[in-house]
Write an enzyme that holds these catalytic residues in place. Structure first.
Site: not given
Length: 790
Positions: A22, A24-25, A27-28, A30, A44, A138
């Site tokens: 789905l 990636a960011g 931290m990791g 998804v 995640k 946020d």
């Protein structure tokens, strides 16, 4: 939208069968997964390189703990987690719908009734967050997913407990600029609390109702400044309404709520609303004689009472937003009071609360996200690929270099050279799309882009050895943001389009981005130079030019390098074109200060119209001897005429929007001598002479502005397509994005280098000067790359 699993991705995690990526960011990653129960989940996972980092583990554990403590049908719940695993992971319920940001960008603002239902649901979610002792920090359109049965608040990655000491740390801005509270913008950790989330909710709802952030677009510094000091832009929500306060716990209609001051009439002007009903004009007569019969009741002597203004969903929504967006946290309602004050029922399993275009988008997104990949079968005795597979261009060249001879006729040889386009009726074309203004106010730019793109495609197809046959498809948005999404969908729906160049204006490019993001098609932005949150969050965005902020730095260098050097520059920001003007003026002011030559600034409201006289007189009286104007072409023309009336002949510079025939028409002789900085090179530059000659030969005219830049962008895309074709495969559009962001390509106008994470232009070149001489724009050359004397 989903992406295929990579070879390094696991197939099963904690009893979840992973189906696709789905996103990636930091931290990791998804994943889309199916739990043992059969339910879909978003899983995640911390990236392997961060799994041993205790800070990352602590942050991940905080996110899981925060999400588990929130109990609301409008917040995505945690369904499973293993925080002690070698690679910790967290699973939440999967919502197969677009983010609010995508829906508004693609389909336009939501009606007042839909926004009120959105407000009630999200207020309920925030009330649960605050009841759990948390602050989300946020709340923004990208963190709200739309589903047929209502919205969902997601992403508790930066949520904190109310008693967390991290909240009191100074000089740390947490959140998304443009959607955070003034106390967050000031990094006042001690003030941060539930009221900060309410302010962010107000920003989100204003965005949903108007289609634009309430504090505009621009750099982070500009957004933070406006959040603290400016009133929100709520124009258009209830234009004809007098802005009554909402009934119930949010304040009684016609009277301020307990502890609140009466409405300030000046704020009504700033926000574009009509005066409050109780604020009668000073010249209203109070003793007008009235003919009353002698036997009339005593009450007849009283003047007839005016009926109270009728509240509508739009006026009540406007009142709610004003309360949520109060600068003082103590004046904002709580999330629980917002939920209680809104009488609407929350969505009950249907999508009736949304307009049809958004419902269709949710349905399309749901269908696309739920088109799960099949499980690949395991072959006991896999066979190699047939040796007769069509050779790629590279394989063919190696084969012929070894002395072999193709014993095939011309047609077969052509087929071998173009494996992407030959081979029978099942073959697909390789197409580059171009979205632009071909019939509207920026049609000169759009036509210049189309001709340049067509020339690049024709040059490629004319080569003796090619890997595929390329076509160009155009889509006209007429320079209108309200048509940009539809123009983008025409290209996105074409399964042959592999990448898109566009559009011809900042506003249309921004309005089209979410469509290409949803379709996973790269959008290479050539003309648009303003920054927006949607660009930073997009996986399909690539900017092939410097931003307006970078161009502003070069404008300051050029102005200060004038002969004689100015002693007191003036900086004029015309808010008729808020976003671009803010970007130019903010960076220009910063650069002037950094060079020890602070400019005298003036901000001109959009309502000023032709009245530049007082502004110019004030600046001239202060000793200003050079001007940098930041605003649209029509305003630049008025400003130029005002300077000419004062017989000012010092250095006069303008931001990129002034490089428009409208400036020449409106200013007339007053435009003479003005200089404009822009990212568009002139066709007279020695570096583009060969291109200019080819353009004249093909189209019988010199190339227009932005033609060279478009030509370079198309050539870059072609090069990456060739590299993919050499591997023997036709690429999926989304597979092009990473190679494009990692590309290093020397174009005619500038080198094309990009940041790998956000796709922003990442080179030091690419800003040029144009000057008005003899009533026309004349190319001067590259803008100075260094300040005077450096």
């Amino acid at each position: 939208m989903t992406e295929p699993l990579l070879p390094r991705d696991p197939s099963v995690l904690g009893g979840h069968r992973l189906l696709a990526r789905l996103g990636a960011g930091g931290m990791g990653v998804v994943y889309l997964a199916r739990a043992a129960s059969g339910a879909l989940a978003a899983v995640k996972v911390i990236q392997a390189e961060h799994a041993d980092d205790e800070d990352f583990r602590a942050r991940f554990r905080r996110e899981a703990d925060a999400a588990r403590r929130v109990d609301s049908p409008w917040a995505v719940p945690v369904t499973d987690a293993d925080l002690d695993a070698e690679q910790p992971w967290l699973a939440t319920a999967f919502v197969p719908g677009p983010a609010l940001q995508e829906a508004v960008t693609a389909c336009g603002p939501l009606p007042a009734g839909s926004v009120r239902l959105l407000a009630k649901s999200l207020a309920a979610a925030l009330a649960a967050v605050h009841a759990a002792g948390l602050v989300h920090r946020d709340v923004k359109p990208g963190n709200v997913l739309l589903a047929v049965d209502g919205p969902r608040l997601i992403d508790f990655g930066i949520a904190r407990s109310l008693d967390d000491t991290a909240l009191t740390s100074a000089d740390l801005v947490i959140g998304t600029p443009g959607f955070l509270a003034p106390e967050q913008a000031r990094a006042d950790g001690g003030e941060l609390g539930p009221a900060s989330d309410v302010f962010s909710l107000g920003c989100l709802l204003a965005y949903a109702a108007t289609g634009r952030p309430p504090f505009g677009y621009g750099t982070a510094d500009a957004l933070l400044y406006r959040t603290v000091h400016d009133e929100p832009d709520l124009a258009g929500i209830a234009d004809a309404a007098p802005a009554p306060a909402a009934e119930g716990p949010l304040g009684a209609t016609g009277r301020p709520a307990p502890g609140q001051n009466p409405p300030d009439p000046r704020l009504a002007f700033r926000s574009g609303a009509a005066p409050h009903p109780q604020q009668a004009p000073a010249d209203t007569p109070t003793d007008v004689p009235v003919d009353v019969p002698a036997d009339a009741p005593r009450d007849a002597l009283r003047p007839p009472e005016r009926p109270a203004p009728r509240a509508t969903p739009a006026t009540e929504l406007l009142a709610l937003l004003r309360r949520c967006l109060a600068k003082d946290p103590a004046e904002r309602p709580t999330a629980a009071r917002i939920e209680a004050a809104l009488a609407e029922d929350v969505p009950r399993g249907t999508a009736d609360w949304l307009p049809p275009p958004v419902v269709r988008m949710i349905a399309d997104r749901s269908a696309a996200m739920l088109a799960l990949p099949d499980v690949e079968p395991t072959l006991a005795d896999p066979t190699p690929a047939p040796a007769s597979a069509p050779p790629t261009r590279r394989r063919l060249l190696l084969f012929t270099a070894g002395g072999a001879v193709l014993a095939a006729g011309g047609a077969a040889g052509a087929w071998a050279l173009r494996p992407g386009s030959g081979g029978g009726p099942a073959a697909r074309r390789w197409t580059i799309g171009l979205q632009g203004d071909l019939t509207g106010p920026a049609a000169a730019i759009g036509r210049a882009q189309e001709r340049a793109a067509r020339l690049a495609v024709e040059e490629y197809n004319a080569r003796r050895l090619t890997s595929f046959e390329l076509t160009l498809r155009t889509s006209d948005d007429a320079g209108r943001p309200d048509r940009a999404a539809a123009a983008a969908r025409r290209l996105a729906d074409d399964r042959d389009v592999l990448a898109v160049i566009g559009s011809s204006t900042d506003h249309t490019s921004d309005a089209a981005l979410s469509v290409y993001e949803g379709a996973l098609i790269p959008l290479v932005m050539v003309v648009g130079g303003r920054t927006a949150p949607e660009q930073q969050q997009s996986r399909m965005f690539l900017r092939a030019r410097p931003t307006h902020s970078y161009a502003a730095i070069r404008a300051v260098y050029a102005l200060l390098g004038s002969d004689p050097a100015p002693r007191r520059p003036g900086l004029v920001e015309d808010r008729s074109d808020e976003t671009v003007a803010w970007m130019y003026s903010t960076m220009s002011a910063f650069t002037f200060r950094q060079l020890g030559r602070p400019a005298r600034p003036r901000v001109v409201p959009a309502s000023l119209g032709d009245g530049f006289g007082p502004v110019v007189d004030d600046l001239l009286d202060a000793g200003v001897d050079a001007f940098l104007y930041c605003g649209p072409a029509v305003g630049a023309a008025r400003f130029a005429r005002t300077l000419a009336d004062r017989r000012f002949r010092g250095p006069r510079y303008a931001a990129e929007p002034a490089l428009d025939p409208e400036f020449l028409r409106g200013a007339g002789p007053a435009a003479e001598g003005w200089r404009i900085t822009t990212a568009a090179i002139g066709p007279e530059d020695p570096r583009v002479r060969t291109f200019a000659a080819a353009h004249r030969k093909r189209f019988g005219a010199a190339p227009g502005l932005w033609a060279v830049e478009t030509y370079d962008a198309v050539k870059l895309v072609i090069r990456e397509l060739e590299r993919t074709a050499d591997s023997g495969t036709r690429p999926e559009p989304r597979a092009l994005m990473q190679p494009l962001r990692q590309a290093k390509y020397q174009g005619l106008a500038r080198p094309l280098l990009f940041t790998a994470d956000r796709g922003e232009y990442n080179a030091a070149d690419g800003v040029y000067l144009h000057e008005v001489r003899d009533g026309a724009f004349r190319y001067v050359g590259p803008a100075p790359a260094l300040p005077p004397g450096a």
